[in-house]
Design a protein around this motif. Structure first.
Motif, PDB file in Angstrom:
ATOM      1  N   LYS A  52      47.112  40.095  40.405  1.00  0.00           N
ATOM      2  CA  LYS A  52      47.113  41.088  40.100  1.00  0.00           C
ATOM      3  C   LYS A  52      47.409  42.949  40.454  1.00  0.00           C
ATOM      4  O   LYS A  52      47.981  42.557  41.716  1.00  0.00           O
ATOM      5  CB  LYS A  52      45.502  40.812  41.112  1.00  0.00           C
ATOM      6  N   ASN A  99      44.091  42.732  35.168  1.00  0.00           N
ATOM      7  CA  ASN A  99      43.409  42.253  36.121  1.00  0.00           C
ATOM      8  C   ASN A  99      44.202  42.254  37.201  1.00  0.00           C
ATOM      9  O   ASN A  99      44.610  42.992  37.936  1.00  0.00           O
ATOM     10  CB  ASN A  99      44.731  40.833  36.177  1.00  0.00           C
ATOM     11  N   ARG A 101      42.701  45.312  41.261  1.00  0.00           N
ATOM     12  CA  ARG A 101      41.355  44.263  42.889  1.00  0.00           C
ATOM     13  C   ARG A 101      40.796  45.306  42.807  1.00  0.00           C
ATOM     14  O   ARG A 101      40.661  46.405  41.911  1.00  0.00           O
ATOM     15  CB  ARG A 101      42.552  44.522  44.581  1.00  0.00           C
ATOM     16  N   GLU A 137      39.223  38.848  36.113  1.00  0.00           N
ATOM     17  CA  GLU A 137      41.086  37.765  36.089  1.00  0.00           C
ATOM     18  C   GLU A 137      40.258  37.818  34.837  1.00  0.00           C
ATOM     19  O   GLU A 137      40.064  38.519  33.979  1.00  0.00           O
ATOM     20  CB  GLU A 137      39.582  36.708  36.655  1.00  0.00           C
ATOM     21  N   ASP A 141      45.961  33.808  34.902  1.00  0.00           N
ATOM     22  CA  ASP A 141      45.738  34.940  35.957  1.00  0.00           C
ATOM     23  C   ASP A 141      47.436  36.472  35.831  1.00  0.00           C
ATOM     24  O   ASP A 141      48.158  36.759  36.463  1.00  0.00           O
ATOM     25  CB  ASP A 141      46.498  34.168  37.540  1.00  0.00           C
TER      26      ASP A 141
END
Length: 154
Positions: A52, A99, A101, A137, A141
């Motif tokens: 992330k 991806n 946070r 997501e 990943d």
């Protein structure tokens, strides 16, 4: 413009196109448009850039490089489908997913890694409309996933 000559001038070598991770095609032509499936960042050693982006995760520079690597994958898929990158008339639209946070809002700066590469290789033909969004997501990943619509010559 000779795209292969431009790649050599930039010191770039296209990777082998990634193998689809499911029941789909990497690219599909419809008329003079080529639709590229979502692609991710694969390093030259075959590993994925995963994780992330944002606070405590991948930094902006790493994420931009992931988007650049994804752009190389996209060019490889275009070449595999078209046979010749000189057939690319215009990148019509990029859709970039990061991806990230919660709170990371610099998604456009990340996807610039891909956009900057396409413009460097294709000139103004590489500049199109674009979206850059954050996702909770992504498959495997991966740090970024980018899809495109490209106008091509017959």
């Amino acid at each position: 413009m000779d795209v292969d000559a431009r790649l050599r001038e930039l010191g770039l070598e296209l990777p082998e196109p990634m193998t689809p991770a499911g029941n789909y095609l990497p690219a599909k032509a419809a008329g003079d448009l080529l639709y590229l499936s979502g692609m991710g960042p694969i390093r030259p050693d075959g590993t994925l850039v995963a994780g992330k982006v944002g606070d405590g995760g991948l930094d902006l520079d790493t994420a931009r490089e992931a988007a650049r690597l994804t752009g190389l994958q996209m060019l490889a898929a275009m070449r595999a489908e078209l046979g010749d990158l000189d057939r690319v008339r215009s990148v019509v639209k990029l859709f970039g997913m990061v991806n990230c946070r919660p709170g990371f809002t610099r998604t456009p700066a990340v996807i610039d890694g891909c956009s900057d590469l396409l413009v460097a290789v294709l000139g103004d033909r590489g500049r199109g409309a674009r979206s850059a969004v954050g996702m909770a997501e992504l498959p495997f990943d991966i740090a970024v996933e980018i899809e495109a619509v490209v106008q091509v010559a017959p």
